[in-house]
Scaffold this active site. Sequence first.
Site, PDB file in Angstrom:
ATOM      1  N   ASP A  22       0.825  -1.202   0.000  1.00 14.41           N
ATOM      2  CA  ASP A  22       0.000   0.000   0.000  1.00 14.41           C
ATOM      3  C   ASP A  22       0.863   1.257   0.000  1.00 14.41           C
ATOM      4  O   ASP A  22       1.958   1.260   0.570  1.00 14.41           O
ATOM      5  CB  ASP A  22      -0.906  -0.012   1.237  1.00 14.41           C
ATOM      6  CG  ASP A  22      -2.056   0.975   1.123  1.00 14.41           C
ATOM      7  OD1 ASP A  22      -2.365   1.412  -0.002  1.00 14.41           O
ATOM      8  OD2 ASP A  22      -2.628   1.328   2.164  1.00 14.41           O
ATOM      9  N   ARG A  35      -0.527   9.109 -10.039  1.00 12.20           N
ATOM     10  CA  ARG A  35      -0.534   7.890  -9.230  1.00 12.20           C
ATOM     11  C   ARG A  35       0.163   6.724  -9.922  1.00 12.20           C
ATOM     12  O   ARG A  35       0.845   5.919  -9.264  1.00 12.20           O
ATOM     13  CB  ARG A  35      -1.986   7.513  -8.892  1.00 12.20           C
ATOM     14  CG  ARG A  35      -2.649   8.443  -7.887  1.00 12.20           C
ATOM     15  CD  ARG A  35      -4.111   8.061  -7.668  1.00 12.20           C
ATOM     16  NE  ARG A  35      -4.253   6.690  -7.204  1.00 12.20           N
ATOM     17  CZ  ARG A  35      -4.163   6.325  -5.926  1.00 12.20           C
ATOM     18  NH1 ARG A  35      -3.913   7.214  -4.990  1.00 12.20           N
ATOM     19  NH2 ARG A  35      -4.319   5.053  -5.584  1.00 12.20           N
ATOM     20  N   HIS A  39       2.869   3.507  -8.922  1.00 11.12           N
ATOM     21  CA  HIS A  39       2.695   2.073  -9.172  1.00 11.12           C
ATOM     22  C   HIS A  39       3.910   1.490  -9.901  1.00 11.12           C
ATOM     23  O   HIS A  39       4.325   0.355  -9.626  1.00 11.12           O
ATOM     24  CB  HIS A  39       1.424   1.833  -9.986  1.00 11.12           C
ATOM     25  CG  HIS A  39       0.165   2.133  -9.234  1.00 11.12           C
ATOM     26  ND1 HIS A  39      -0.113   1.597  -7.996  1.00 11.12           N
ATOM     27  CD2 HIS A  39      -0.903   2.935  -9.539  1.00 11.12           C
ATOM     28  CE1 HIS A  39      -1.285   2.042  -7.575  1.00 11.12           C
ATOM     29  NE2 HIS A  39      -1.770   2.845  -8.492  1.00 11.12           N
ATOM     30  N   ASN A  70     -10.563  -2.902  -6.342  1.00 17.13           N
ATOM     31  CA  ASN A  70      -9.792  -1.881  -7.063  1.00 17.13           C
ATOM     32  C   ASN A  70     -10.402  -1.485  -8.399  1.00 17.13           C
ATOM     33  O   ASN A  70     -10.001  -0.468  -8.993  1.00 17.13           O
ATOM     34  CB  ASN A  70      -8.350  -2.353  -7.285  1.00 17.13           C
ATOM     35  CG  ASN A  70      -7.510  -2.318  -6.033  1.00 17.13           C
ATOM     36  OD1 ASN A  70      -6.512  -3.023  -5.918  1.00 17.13           O
ATOM     37  ND2 ASN A  70      -7.897  -1.498  -5.054  1.00 17.13           N
TER      38      ASN A  70
END
EC number: 2.5.1.-
Length: 244
Positions: A22, A35, A39, A70
């Site tokens: 996380d 974002r 990742h 998700n």
Amino acid sequence: MASETQSGAVRKAPEHVAIIMDGNGRWATRRGRPRLFGHHAGARRVREIVEACPDLDVKYLTIFAFSTENWKRTQAEVSGLMLLFRRYIRKESQRLLAKGVRVRFIGDRIKLDAALITLMDDLEALTAHNDKVHLTIALNYGGRDEVTRATRRMATEVAEGRLLPEDVDAETLGRFLDTCMLPDPDLVIRTSGEARISNFLLWQSAYAEYEFIDTLWPDFSAERFAEVLAGYGNRERRFGAVLA
């Protein structure tokens, strides 16, 4: 890795570690980046942690890559993640093979695209004879969904007369789970400071130790991993019993 305490007792490393990875999005946001940048950084961190496992005596590593929840994220982020998974498999497959890593995927593949499923199948087949580290990647996985699917398969066998209702017990259900070939996790780690399990390995983690740490996943180094494992070695696991 196993070490000796002052009393002479040997601290045993967890055989199976499961990680809720996380904090990728927050890591990127703090740097003013999208974002998906986080990742990609998180995917690079996976390689480091996997390759640290042999020296730390961790035989099984299970990572939570994408949950059944998700899909609620933006279409752009979901599409970017699916592209990242495909790129990761293509890029890392030969390295995983050479490092002796056996890869398995758990979760419901029905919503994944055909190209990704083919890559997953191929990577499992390619690494099937490896035994140095067993890496399990939870992709479109949810603990409740897994138990539901397992129960459905078990009910089908009962209905078809291949399994008697009176023979159904906890061990029986375990044989129908995605993780039927794995030992239960000894330690579950969640990065980023969140203190919840988020529907991850609900059945398997009934007696696991948990460690919630503040480090965001892209910053979770092999050194930090080793520190967490050392803390596990100081814990006394009783599995419901009272030890003298």
